[in-house]
Design a protein around this motif. Structure first.
Motif, PDB file in Angstrom:
ATOM      1  N   LYS A 107      10.152  15.121  -1.989  1.00 53.05           N
ATOM      2  CA  LYS A 107      10.058  13.752  -2.477  1.00 53.05           C
ATOM      3  C   LYS A 107      10.272  12.800  -1.322  1.00 53.05           C
ATOM      4  O   LYS A 107      11.167  12.985  -0.523  1.00 53.05           O
ATOM      5  CB  LYS A 107      11.127  13.521  -3.541  1.00 53.05           C
ATOM      6  N   TRP A 152       0.830  -1.201   0.000  1.00 54.51           N
ATOM      7  CA  TRP A 152       0.000   0.000   0.000  1.00 54.51           C
ATOM      8  C   TRP A 152       0.867   1.255   0.000  1.00 54.51           C
ATOM      9  O   TRP A 152       0.621   2.194  -0.767  1.00 54.51           O
ATOM     10  CB  TRP A 152      -0.938   0.017   1.211  1.00 54.51           C
ATOM     11  N   HIS A 195       1.758  14.076  -2.690  1.00 51.18           N
ATOM     12  CA  HIS A 195       1.219  15.149  -3.523  1.00 51.18           C
ATOM     13  C   HIS A 195       0.092  15.873  -2.795  1.00 51.18           C
ATOM     14  O   HIS A 195       0.014  17.108  -2.805  1.00 51.18           O
ATOM     15  CB  HIS A 195       0.719  14.594  -4.861  1.00 51.18           C
ATOM     16  N   TRP A 196      -0.796  15.115  -2.168  1.00 51.58           N
ATOM     17  CA  TRP A 196      -1.903  15.732  -1.448  1.00 51.58           C
ATOM     18  C   TRP A 196      -1.393  16.601  -0.299  1.00 51.58           C
ATOM     19  O   TRP A 196      -1.816  17.739  -0.146  1.00 51.58           O
ATOM     20  CB  TRP A 196      -2.868  14.669  -0.911  1.00 51.58           C
ATOM     21  N   SER A 213       0.181  19.715  -1.636  1.00 48.78           N
ATOM     22  CA  SER A 213      -0.806  20.675  -2.126  1.00 48.78           C
ATOM     23  C   SER A 213      -1.480  21.419  -0.970  1.00 48.78           C
ATOM     24  O   SER A 213      -1.922  22.556  -1.135  1.00 48.78           O
ATOM     25  CB  SER A 213      -1.856  19.982  -2.990  1.00 48.78           C
ATOM     26  N   GLN A 217       6.880  21.148  -1.804  1.00 44.25           N
ATOM     27  CA  GLN A 217       7.070  20.054  -2.739  1.00 44.25           C
ATOM     28  C   GLN A 217       8.334  19.303  -2.328  1.00 44.25           C
ATOM     29  O   GLN A 217       9.435  19.798  -2.499  1.00 44.25           O
ATOM     30  CB  GLN A 217       7.217  20.578  -4.174  1.00 44.25           C
ATOM     31  N   GLN A 265       2.420   1.764  -3.404  1.00 45.36           N
ATOM     32  CA  GLN A 265       1.463   2.179  -4.429  1.00 45.36           C
ATOM     33  C   GLN A 265       0.915   3.587  -4.198  1.00 45.36           C
ATOM     34  O   GLN A 265       0.474   4.240  -5.139  1.00 45.36           O
ATOM     35  CB  GLN A 265       0.290   1.197  -4.492  1.00 45.36           C
ATOM     36  N   ASN A 266       0.907   4.059  -2.951  1.00 46.84           N
ATOM     37  CA  ASN A 266       0.205   5.298  -2.634  1.00 46.84           C
ATOM     38  C   ASN A 266       1.063   6.438  -2.100  1.00 46.84           C
ATOM     39  O   ASN A 266       0.545   7.542  -1.925  1.00 46.84           O
ATOM     40  CB  ASN A 266      -0.914   5.004  -1.624  1.00 46.84           C
ATOM     41  N   LYS A 267       2.342   6.206  -1.870  1.00 44.96           N
ATOM     42  CA  LYS A 267       3.139   7.251  -1.218  1.00 44.96           C
ATOM     43  C   LYS A 267       3.238   8.531  -2.050  1.00 44.96           C
ATOM     44  O   LYS A 267       3.163   9.626  -1.506  1.00 44.96           O
ATOM     45  CB  LYS A 267       4.524   6.746  -0.837  1.00 44.96           C
ATOM     46  N   GLU A 268       3.359   8.418  -3.362  1.00 42.44           N
ATOM     47  CA  GLU A 268       3.462   9.621  -4.196  1.00 42.44           C
ATOM     48  C   GLU A 268       2.160  10.415  -4.166  1.00 42.44           C
ATOM     49  O   GLU A 268       2.174  11.647  -4.085  1.00 42.44           O
ATOM     50  CB  GLU A 268       3.850   9.259  -5.628  1.00 42.44           C
ATOM     51  N   GLU A 269       1.037   9.717  -4.248  1.00 38.63           N
ATOM     52  CA  GLU A 269      -0.255  10.396  -4.220  1.00 38.63           C
ATOM     53  C   GLU A 269      -0.486  11.080  -2.875  1.00 38.63           C
ATOM     54  O   GLU A 269      -0.959  12.217  -2.816  1.00 38.63           O
ATOM     55  CB  GLU A 269      -1.387   9.406  -4.492  1.00 38.63           C
ATOM     56  N   VAL A 270      -0.146  10.404  -1.800  1.00 34.45           N
ATOM     57  CA  VAL A 270      -0.302  10.995  -0.464  1.00 34.45           C
ATOM     58  C   VAL A 270       0.626  12.192  -0.316  1.00 34.45           C
ATOM     59  O   VAL A 270       0.222  13.253   0.184  1.00 34.45           O
ATOM     60  CB  VAL A 270      -0.039   9.942   0.634  1.00 34.45           C
TER      61      VAL A 270
END
Length: 121
Positions: A119, A98, A108-109, A112, A117, A101-106
Motif C-alpha cells: 500500500k 493526479w 495495482h498495476w 500485478s 501487494q 487520483q491515480n496512485k492506487e491504480e498505478v
C-alpha cells in the motif's frame, strides 16, 4: 566555475536528476536574492530556472515550499520568472491531484506486474 550564461542549464540539469532535485531546489531558494540582484535580466533565464527546478513537484510539502518561496521573495519580485512561478504552483497542484487520483491504480498495476501487494501512503 560555471559561466553565468550556463548557470540555468547546470542547475536545471541537476534538478532533472532524482538525486539532485532537492539539492537544486535548496540552492535556488538559498541563493535567489543573490542570483536575482547580481545576474539581472541578461543571459540568465529565471523563468527556465523556476520551471526546471519545480518540474517534478508533486507533494503538498513541495507546494508549501513553493508558496513559502513566493511569500519570502514577493517584495524583491521575480522579474521575468513571475509567470513561471505562478505556473509552477498550478502545475504542482495538478500533479498532487493526479497522484491522489491515480496512485492506487498505478500501485495495482505495478503490483500485478511484480506479484507484490503493498500500500502506498
Amino acid at each position: 566555475m560555471i559561466r553565468k550564461q550556463d548557470a540555468t542549464s547546470v542547475i536545471t540539469a541537476v534538478a532533472s536528476n532524482r538525486a539532485g532535485h532537492s539539492l537544486a531546489w535548496d540552492f535556488v531558494r538559498d541563493h535567489w536574492e543573490y542570483m536575482f540582484t547580481e545576474y539581472g535580466v541578461g543571459s540568465f533565464s529565471f523563468a527556465s530556472l523556476i520551471s526546471g527546478v519545480t518540474a517534478r513537484f508533486s507533494t503538498p510539502a513541495e507546494l508549501q515550499q513553493l508558496l513559502d518561496f513566493m511569500e519570502k521573495h514577493k517584495d524583491a519580485g521575480f522579474g521575468s520568472a513571475a509567470l513561471a512561478v505562478d505556473q509552477a504552483v498550478e502545475r504542482t497542484k495538478a500533479n498532487i491531484k493526479w497522484v491522489h487520483q491515480n496512485k492506487e491504480e498505478v500501485l495495482h498495476w505495478f503490483s500485478s506486474q511484480t506479484g507484490n501487494q503493498q500500500k502506498i501512503y
